[in-house]
Design a protein around this motif. Structure first.
Motif, PDB file in Angstrom:
ATOM      1  N   MET A 176       0.831  -1.200   0.000  1.00  0.00           N
ATOM      2  CA  MET A 176       0.000   0.000   0.000  1.00  0.00           C
ATOM      3  C   MET A 176       0.872   1.258   0.000  1.00  0.00           C
ATOM      4  O   MET A 176       0.594   2.228  -0.709  1.00  0.00           O
ATOM      5  CB  MET A 176      -0.925  -0.014   1.231  1.00  0.00           C
ATOM      6  CG  MET A 176      -2.007   1.032   1.194  1.00  0.00           C
ATOM      7  SD  MET A 176      -3.105   0.936   2.632  1.00  0.00           S
ATOM      8  CE  MET A 176      -3.913  -0.628   2.280  1.00  0.00           C
ATOM      9  N   GLY A 177       1.930   1.224   0.794  1.00  0.00           N
ATOM     10  CA  GLY A 177       2.841   2.367   0.829  1.00  0.00           C
ATOM     11  C   GLY A 177       3.480   2.634  -0.519  1.00  0.00           C
ATOM     12  O   GLY A 177       3.596   3.781  -0.961  1.00  0.00           O
ATOM     13  N   SER A 178       3.908   1.580  -1.194  1.00  0.00           N
ATOM     14  CA  SER A 178       4.511   1.730  -2.522  1.00  0.00           C
ATOM     15  C   SER A 178       3.497   2.247  -3.538  1.00  0.00           C
ATOM     16  O   SER A 178       3.836   3.038  -4.420  1.00  0.00           O
ATOM     17  CB  SER A 178       5.070   0.392  -3.007  1.00  0.00           C
ATOM     18  OG  SER A 178       6.102  -0.052  -2.172  1.00  0.00           O
ATOM     19  N   SER A 179       2.263   1.815  -3.415  1.00  0.00           N
ATOM     20  CA  SER A 179       1.226   2.271  -4.342  1.00  0.00           C
ATOM     21  C   SER A 179       1.008   3.770  -4.223  1.00  0.00           C
ATOM     22  O   SER A 179       0.965   4.485  -5.228  1.00  0.00           O
ATOM     23  CB  SER A 179      -0.092   1.544  -4.069  1.00  0.00           C
ATOM     24  OG  SER A 179       0.019   0.167  -4.371  1.00  0.00           O
ATOM     25  N   VAL A 180       0.881   4.249  -2.974  1.00  0.00           N
ATOM     26  CA  VAL A 180       0.613   5.679  -2.814  1.00  0.00           C
ATOM     27  C   VAL A 180       1.849   6.511  -3.169  1.00  0.00           C
ATOM     28  O   VAL A 180       1.731   7.633  -3.661  1.00  0.00           O
ATOM     29  CB  VAL A 180       0.120   6.005  -1.394  1.00  0.00           C
ATOM     30  CG1 VAL A 180      -1.189   5.297  -1.111  1.00  0.00           C
ATOM     31  CG2 VAL A 180       1.154   5.670  -0.333  1.00  0.00           C
ATOM     32  N   GLN A 181       3.048   5.954  -2.925  1.00  0.00           N
ATOM     33  CA  GLN A 181       4.266   6.679  -3.310  1.00  0.00           C
ATOM     34  C   GLN A 181       4.321   6.845  -4.829  1.00  0.00           C
ATOM     35  O   GLN A 181       4.650   7.916  -5.323  1.00  0.00           O
ATOM     36  CB  GLN A 181       5.500   5.911  -2.827  1.00  0.00           C
ATOM     37  CG  GLN A 181       6.823   6.520  -3.233  1.00  0.00           C
ATOM     38  CD  GLN A 181       7.354   7.529  -2.237  1.00  0.00           C
ATOM     39  OE1 GLN A 181       6.830   7.670  -1.156  1.00  0.00           O
ATOM     40  NE2 GLN A 181       8.427   8.198  -2.610  1.00  0.00           N
ATOM     41  N   ARG A 182       3.995   5.794  -5.558  1.00  0.00           N
ATOM     42  CA  ARG A 182       4.002   5.862  -7.022  1.00  0.00           C
ATOM     43  C   ARG A 182       2.864   6.738  -7.528  1.00  0.00           C
ATOM     44  O   ARG A 182       2.998   7.434  -8.534  1.00  0.00           O
ATOM     45  CB  ARG A 182       3.876   4.445  -7.608  1.00  0.00           C
ATOM     46  CG  ARG A 182       3.937   4.393  -9.119  1.00  0.00           C
ATOM     47  CD  ARG A 182       5.291   4.849  -9.627  1.00  0.00           C
ATOM     48  NE  ARG A 182       5.356   4.831 -11.085  1.00  0.00           N
ATOM     49  CZ  ARG A 182       4.880   5.797 -11.871  1.00  0.00           C
ATOM     50  NH1 ARG A 182       4.285   6.857 -11.340  1.00  0.00           N
ATOM     51  NH2 ARG A 182       4.992   5.706 -13.188  1.00  0.00           N
ATOM     52  N   LEU A 183       1.767   6.744  -6.802  1.00  0.00           N
ATOM     53  CA  LEU A 183       0.592   7.502  -7.206  1.00  0.00           C
ATOM     54  C   LEU A 183       0.758   8.998  -6.947  1.00  0.00           C
ATOM     55  O   LEU A 183       0.455   9.833  -7.808  1.00  0.00           O
ATOM     56  CB  LEU A 183      -0.629   6.977  -6.443  1.00  0.00           C
ATOM     57  CG  LEU A 183      -1.993   7.594  -6.711  1.00  0.00           C
ATOM     58  CD1 LEU A 183      -2.384   7.397  -8.159  1.00  0.00           C
ATOM     59  CD2 LEU A 183      -3.028   6.968  -5.790  1.00  0.00           C
ATOM     60  N   ALA A 184       1.275   9.351  -5.748  1.00  0.00           N
ATOM     61  CA  ALA A 184       1.327  10.749  -5.335  1.00  0.00           C
ATOM     62  C   ALA A 184       2.740  11.319  -5.276  1.00  0.00           C
ATOM     63  O   ALA A 184       2.911  12.504  -5.034  1.00  0.00           O
ATOM     64  CB  ALA A 184       0.661  10.895  -3.963  1.00  0.00           C
ATOM     65  N   GLY A 185       3.757  10.478  -5.466  1.00  0.00           N
ATOM     66  CA  GLY A 185       5.135  10.949  -5.410  1.00  0.00           C
ATOM     67  C   GLY A 185       5.735  10.934  -4.025  1.00  0.00           C
ATOM     68  O   GLY A 185       6.949  10.940  -3.857  1.00  0.00           O
ATOM     69  N   ILE A 216      12.287   2.604  -2.459  1.00  0.00           N
ATOM     70  CA  ILE A 216      11.239   3.142  -3.318  1.00  0.00           C
ATOM     71  C   ILE A 216      11.596   4.547  -3.798  1.00  0.00           C
ATOM     72  O   ILE A 216      11.258   4.943  -4.923  1.00  0.00           O
ATOM     73  CB  ILE A 216       9.866   3.128  -2.594  1.00  0.00           C
ATOM     74  CG1 ILE A 216       8.719   3.287  -3.581  1.00  0.00           C
ATOM     75  CG2 ILE A 216       9.787   4.173  -1.523  1.00  0.00           C
ATOM     76  CD1 ILE A 216       8.498   2.123  -4.509  1.00  0.00           C
ATOM     77  N   SER A 217      12.335   5.305  -2.984  1.00  0.00           N
ATOM     78  CA  SER A 217      12.801   6.628  -3.430  1.00  0.00           C
ATOM     79  C   SER A 217      13.830   6.486  -4.548  1.00  0.00           C
ATOM     80  O   SER A 217      13.833   7.263  -5.505  1.00  0.00           O
ATOM     81  CB  SER A 217      13.406   7.399  -2.255  1.00  0.00           C
ATOM     82  OG  SER A 217      12.441   7.706  -1.288  1.00  0.00           O
ATOM     83  N   ALA A 218      14.712   5.493  -4.413  1.00  0.00           N
ATOM     84  CA  ALA A 218      15.716   5.266  -5.456  1.00  0.00           C
ATOM     85  C   ALA A 218      15.057   4.860  -6.772  1.00  0.00           C
ATOM     86  O   ALA A 218      15.481   5.297  -7.847  1.00  0.00           O
ATOM     87  CB  ALA A 218      16.696   4.189  -5.003  1.00  0.00           C
ATOM     88  N   ILE A 219      14.005   4.046  -6.681  1.00  0.00           N
ATOM     89  CA  ILE A 219      13.274   3.646  -7.887  1.00  0.00           C
ATOM     90  C   ILE A 219      12.644   4.872  -8.552  1.00  0.00           C
ATOM     91  O   ILE A 219      12.719   5.056  -9.776  1.00  0.00           O
ATOM     92  CB  ILE A 219      12.192   2.604  -7.540  1.00  0.00           C
ATOM     93  CG1 ILE A 219      12.847   1.284  -7.113  1.00  0.00           C
ATOM     94  CG2 ILE A 219      11.256   2.374  -8.735  1.00  0.00           C
ATOM     95  CD1 ILE A 219      11.879   0.273  -6.531  1.00  0.00           C
ATOM     96  N   GLY A 220      12.028   5.735  -7.732  1.00  0.00           N
ATOM     97  CA  GLY A 220      11.422   6.947  -8.281  1.00  0.00           C
ATOM     98  C   GLY A 220      12.451   7.898  -8.853  1.00  0.00           C
ATOM     99  O   GLY A 220      12.213   8.559  -9.872  1.00  0.00           O
ATOM    100  N   LEU A 221      13.624   7.959  -8.217  1.00  0.00           N
ATOM    101  CA  LEU A 221      14.672   8.869  -8.669  1.00  0.00           C
ATOM    102  C   LEU A 221      15.249   8.446 -10.011  1.00  0.00           C
ATOM    103  O   LEU A 221      15.665   9.294 -10.812  1.00  0.00           O
ATOM    104  CB  LEU A 221      15.784   8.921  -7.613  1.00  0.00           C
ATOM    105  CG  LEU A 221      16.957   9.861  -7.870  1.00  0.00           C
ATOM    106  CD1 LEU A 221      16.469  11.300  -7.961  1.00  0.00           C
ATOM    107  CD2 LEU A 221      17.995   9.714  -6.754  1.00  0.00           C
ATOM    108  N   ALA A 222      15.254   7.145 -10.272  1.00  0.00           N
ATOM    109  CA  ALA A 222      15.850   6.643 -11.511  1.00  0.00           C
ATOM    110  C   ALA A 222      15.199   7.252 -12.747  1.00  0.00           C
ATOM    111  O   ALA A 222      15.865   7.491 -13.758  1.00  0.00           O
ATOM    112  CB  ALA A 222      15.733   5.118 -11.560  1.00  0.00           C
TER     113      ALA A 222
END
Length: 227
Positions: free
Chosen positions: A1-10, A41-47
């Motif tokens: 759930m945490g990963s979903s909202v991180q990907r959804l809302a940044g 998850i931050s590293a994935i988003g940063l990529a």
């Protein structure tokens, strides 16, 4: 759930996942696992957004956080578990409410505001696993757009969680727990990517903060029962 909202809302991984992990694993391993997963998850988003990072703007935040992370780790190691649960629950609940209200303060602007936000964020990240709200409040008061905030928040998330792990070490967990965590991150990121095309950013942000508030209150309740 945490990963979903991180990907959804940044943002929002630690706010959503942190309280749940604390309830499942206790305040020590729960917070540290939240640091590990948030870093990943931050590293994935940063990529995918590293070209939009403005590192010079983030240095005051990162530098201030580096100074207060050890204080948070020292505090968490010495406070009894029930009292720590109460503290985490209060911090998460208060942070969710402050971000939800979009608190405005002149002290949260400029270099002084960045230093203050970074210092509070570093302490909260190390002690309670939730360093994002202070940085979010700074970004709101500094007038950052969502496009500016998200990639810079990812680089900050990698840095502050690495600091926290360096101060506390990795959690001592069994292989199945690590495997479940990794699977949850991958699955959640995929779900969040699909939802991002269908859910408005404002609604996603409200959902993140509502989940965070619920988790914070549940953690507070468990701590009070323990006391």
């Amino acid at each position: 759930m945490g990963s979903s909202v991180q990907r959804l809302a940044g943002v929002g991984f630690a706010l959503v996942a942190g309280p749940a992990l604390v309830l499942l694993l206790g305040p020590g391993d729960g917070v540290t696992l939240s640091n590990c997963a948030a870093c990943a998850i931050s590293a994935i988003g940063l990529a995918g957004s590293r070209r939009q990072v403005r590192l010079a703007r983030m240095l005051p935040l990162i530098g201030a956080a580096a100074c207060t992370v050890p204080v948070g780790a020292w505090t968490a190691a010495r406070v009894p578990a029930p009292a720590l649960l109460v503290g985490i629950g209060l911090l998460v609940s208060a942070a969710a409410l402050l971000v939800l209200r979009g608190v405005r303060a002149s002290g949260l602007r400029g270099v002084r505001g960045a230093l203050a936000a970074g210092a509070v964020s570093g302490f909260m990240n190390s002690a309670a696993g939730v360093g994002g709200p202070a940085v979010s409040l700074y970004a709101v008061n500094a007038g950052w757009s969502a496009r500016e905030f998200v990639p810079n928040a990812q680089v900050y998330g990698v840095a502050v969680n690495l600091f926290s792990l360096a101060a506390k070490g990795a959690p001592h967990l069994a292989v199945p727990v690590w495997s479940a965590t990794a699977a949850g991150i991958v699955l959640g990121a995929g779900v969040g990517r699909l939802l991002a095309e269908r859910v408005a950013e404002r609604r996603a942000r409200t959902v993140v903060l509502a989940l965070a508030l619920a988790g914070g209150l549940a953690t507070l309740g468990k701590g009070l029962r323990g006391l």
